[in-house]
Write an enzyme that holds these catalytic residues in place. Structure first.
Site, PDB file in Angstrom:
ATOM      1  CG  HIS A 135      -0.380   0.050   2.534  1.00  0.00           C
ATOM      2  ND1 HIS A 135       0.406  -0.957   3.042  1.00  0.00           N
ATOM      3  CD2 HIS A 135      -0.449   0.992   3.524  1.00  0.00           C
ATOM      4  CE1 HIS A 135       0.783  -0.653   4.272  1.00  0.00           C
ATOM      5  NE2 HIS A 135       0.291   0.528   4.582  1.00  0.00           N
ATOM      6  CG  HIS A 143      -0.100   4.360   4.779  1.00  0.00           C
ATOM      7  ND1 HIS A 143      -0.807   3.628   5.698  1.00  0.00           N
ATOM      8  CD2 HIS A 143      -0.977   5.279   4.270  1.00  0.00           C
ATOM      9  CE1 HIS A 143      -2.061   4.074   5.759  1.00  0.00           C
ATOM     10  NE2 HIS A 143      -2.179   5.079   4.902  1.00  0.00           N
ATOM     11  CG  ASP A 197       4.637   3.276   7.663  1.00  0.00           C
ATOM     12  OD1 ASP A 197       3.792   3.444   6.760  1.00  0.00           O
ATOM     13  OD2 ASP A 197       4.369   2.668   8.721  1.00  0.00           O
ATOM     14  CG  HIS A 198       4.132   0.033   4.505  1.00  0.00           C
ATOM     15  ND1 HIS A 198       4.127  -1.301   4.800  1.00  0.00           N
ATOM     16  CD2 HIS A 198       3.651   0.663   5.614  1.00  0.00           C
ATOM     17  CE1 HIS A 198       3.658  -1.492   6.028  1.00  0.00           C
ATOM     18  NE2 HIS A 198       3.369  -0.305   6.537  1.00  0.00           N
ATOM     19  CG  HIS A 243      -4.180   0.079   6.838  1.00  0.00           C
ATOM     20  ND1 HIS A 243      -4.184   0.619   8.107  1.00  0.00           N
ATOM     21  CD2 HIS A 243      -2.985   0.430   6.285  1.00  0.00           C
ATOM     22  CE1 HIS A 243      -3.057   1.268   8.317  1.00  0.00           C
ATOM     23  NE2 HIS A 243      -2.307   1.180   7.228  1.00  0.00           N
ATOM     24  CG  ASP A 300       0.542  -1.472   7.879  1.00  0.00           C
ATOM     25  OD1 ASP A 300       1.451  -2.309   8.088  1.00  0.00           O
ATOM     26  OD2 ASP A 300       0.717  -0.237   7.976  1.00  0.00           O
ATOM     27  CG  HIS A 337       3.823  -1.674  11.596  1.00  0.00           C
ATOM     28  ND1 HIS A 337       4.614  -0.557  11.748  1.00  0.00           N
ATOM     29  CD2 HIS A 337       3.068  -1.442  10.491  1.00  0.00           C
ATOM     30  CE1 HIS A 337       4.344   0.318  10.783  1.00  0.00           C
ATOM     31  NE2 HIS A 337       3.409  -0.213  10.003  1.00  0.00           N
TER      32      HIS A 337
END
Length: 262
Positions: free
Chosen positions: A61, A63, A65-66, A119, A138, A176
């Site tokens: 996805h 985001h 942090d990915h 998400h 996530d 995570h």
């Protein structure tokens, strides 16, 4: 007898405060891929230490942090970027968009996309049936699930049940290190769940040694993860929604987790 290399070797690379980047290598071909590179530096460090290059970047996805390491890694190694077709406009540097049910390979190891919105609206998970692996991003965590930033409870419940239906021996790699907090919350709903208590003892020992609690398996998650168990009468009763639709039960569990501070 010489043992053949594993079909798909997976290594966890810690990143940021609690992310895991997953480094994949096909034992038959030497092709290397990375799943959800939050940042480039730790990936580059592992690749250089092992003397590998990078062939493929896989995103679940959009985001930051990915996907934060996408462009730097692509520029350094010339790696192609694969991501969700439903969210192609938000994946930096994407080369190939994967739709639900569409497959690609990491060397000789196939992965198939499973659309799992909730998400985010365009989230996808990647399942390797032949290697019994799932990269869930996530959507599914160990004893948890992602917050509903862009989706609805109905979407997330359907997404989770799609993942739950995969074989129980499936090894789950998620994005995570949330397991300990997720488990403490799960115990508020199922304090008498023996499988959950056993898992939490394991998690506590692992974290005391600063070791990852991942990967997990779908068998473990089916037994311990309240978000996969919202259609069980005992869970519905635990949140005061006996005989209610599983979506309503899931929504209440998610609401309680959002407020949980344990």
């Amino acid at each position: 007898m010489i043992q053949p290399p594993p079909r798909l070797d997976v290594a966890l690379i810690p990143a940021l405060s609690d992310n895991y980047i997953h480094l994949l290598r096909c034992g038959a071909t030497g092709v290397v891929a990375v799943v959800d590179p939050a940042e480039a530096a730790p990936v580059t460090a592992v690749l250089e230490r092992r003397g590998w290059t990078l062939d493929l970047i896989i995103n679940t996805h959009h985001h930051g942090d990915h996907v934060g390491g996408n462009l730097d890694l692509k520029a350094r190694y010339g790696a192609a970027i694969v991501g969700p077709a439903a969210d192609r406009d938000r994946i930096p540097g994407i080369d190939r968009a994967i739709a639900d049910g569409e497959s690609f390979t990491v060397g000789a190891c196939p992965l198939t996309g499973i659309d799992v919105p909730g998400h985010t609206r365009g989230h996808i998970a990647f399942h390797g049936a032949e290697d019994a692996v799932l990269f869930s991003g996530d959507t599914l965590f160990s004893m948890g699930c992602g917050r509903l930033f862009e989706g609805t409870p109905a979407q997330m419940w359907r997404s989770l049940t799609r993942l739950r239906a995969l074989p129980p021996e499936t090894i789950v790699y998620c994005g995570h290190e949330y397991t300990a907090g997720n488990g403490r919350f799960a115990l508020t709903l199922e304090p008498d769940n023996a499988d959950l208590a056993a898992r939490m003892r394991e998690v506590t020992a692992l974290r005391a040694d600063d070791r990852p609690t991942l990967p997990t398996t779908l068998a473990v998650e089916r037994a311990t993860n309240p978000f996969l168990r919202a259609d069980l009468p005992a869970l519905a009763a635990a949140v005061g929604l006996a005989d209610s639709d599983p979506v309503a039960v899931f929504a209440e569990i998610r609401r309680r987790k959002d407020d949980f501070r344990g």
